[in-house]
Design a protein around this motif. Structure first.
Motif, PDB file in Angstrom:
ATOM      1  N   PHE A 147       5.097   8.339 -16.013  1.00  0.00           N
ATOM      2  CA  PHE A 147       6.380   8.837 -15.506  1.00  0.00           C
ATOM      3  C   PHE A 147       6.634   8.425 -14.065  1.00  0.00           C
ATOM      4  N   GLU A 148       5.566   8.315 -13.269  1.00  0.00           N
ATOM      5  CA  GLU A 148       5.729   8.028 -11.839  1.00  0.00           C
ATOM      6  C   GLU A 148       5.901   6.545 -11.512  1.00  0.00           C
ATOM      7  N   LEU A 149       5.949   5.687 -12.528  1.00  0.00           N
ATOM      8  CA  LEU A 149       6.168   4.253 -12.294  1.00  0.00           C
ATOM      9  C   LEU A 149       7.497   4.072 -11.564  1.00  0.00           C
ATOM     10  N   LYS A 199      11.930   7.852 -14.031  1.00  0.00           N
ATOM     11  CA  LYS A 199      13.171   8.044 -13.274  1.00  0.00           C
ATOM     12  C   LYS A 199      13.271   7.234 -11.989  1.00  0.00           C
ATOM     13  N   GLU A 200      12.157   6.748 -11.477  1.00  0.00           N
ATOM     14  CA  GLU A 200      12.180   5.964 -10.239  1.00  0.00           C
ATOM     15  C   GLU A 200      12.079   4.460 -10.488  1.00  0.00           C
ATOM     16  N   LEU A 201      12.038   4.063 -11.759  1.00  0.00           N
ATOM     17  CA  LEU A 201      11.969   2.652 -12.109  1.00  0.00           C
ATOM     18  C   LEU A 201      13.345   2.026 -11.927  1.00  0.00           C
ATOM     19  N   LYS A 202      13.415   0.949 -11.143  1.00  0.00           N
ATOM     20  CA  LYS A 202      14.699   0.331 -10.812  1.00  0.00           C
ATOM     21  C   LYS A 202      14.935  -0.985 -11.536  1.00  0.00           C
ATOM     22  N   GLU A 203      13.856  -1.657 -11.931  1.00  0.00           N
ATOM     23  CA  GLU A 203      13.995  -2.963 -12.580  1.00  0.00           C
ATOM     24  C   GLU A 203      12.795  -3.220 -13.474  1.00  0.00           C
ATOM     25  N   ILE A 204      13.061  -3.789 -14.655  1.00  0.00           N
ATOM     26  CA  ILE A 204      11.998  -4.220 -15.557  1.00  0.00           C
ATOM     27  C   ILE A 204      12.262  -5.677 -15.891  1.00  0.00           C
ATOM     28  N   CYS A 244      15.621   6.622 -17.997  1.00  0.00           N
ATOM     29  CA  CYS A 244      15.394   5.745 -16.834  1.00  0.00           C
ATOM     30  C   CYS A 244      16.719   5.638 -16.086  1.00  0.00           C
ATOM     31  N   THR A 245      17.009   6.611 -15.289  1.00  0.00           N
ATOM     32  CA  THR A 245      18.335   6.763 -14.702  1.00  0.00           C
ATOM     33  C   THR A 245      18.661   5.749 -13.598  1.00  0.00           C
ATOM     34  N   LYS A 246      17.671   5.042 -13.089  1.00  0.00           N
ATOM     35  CA  LYS A 246      17.939   4.076 -12.010  1.00  0.00           C
ATOM     36  C   LYS A 246      17.918   2.615 -12.476  1.00  0.00           C
ATOM     37  N   LEU A 247      17.709   2.404 -13.761  1.00  0.00           N
ATOM     38  CA  LEU A 247      17.724   1.021 -14.259  1.00  0.00           C
ATOM     39  C   LEU A 247      19.139   0.482 -14.243  1.00  0.00           C
TER      40      LEU A 247
END
Length: 73
Positions: A24-26, A48-53, A70-73
């Protein structure tokens, strides 16, 4: 079944062809290894802190809800 966990805490099948679960903390950017062919259901759920994959061309299957929450993707 045996699993492998990378330095970011992401869990893979033994041969690294399946990405099973990210912690979760990724956060920030995560680059999926080019050995991965499948992203499991809910694999990145609630990161929730993941911005790019970065998804390599080797990935042919992305299961349901792989990126839910994933609200920041």
């Amino acid at each position: 079944m045996f699993y492998i966990v990378d330095d970011s805490g992401v869990k893979f099948s033994e041969d690294k062809s399946q990405l099973i679960r990210a912690p979760f903390e990724l956060s920030g950017t995560y680059i999926i290894p080019d050995t991965v062919k499948e992203i499991s259901s809910c694999a990145f759920s609630s990161c929730k802190e993941l911005k790019e994959i970065v998804i390599p061309e080797s990935v042919t299957t992305i299961k349901n809800n792989a990126f839910s929450g994933c609200t920041k993707l």
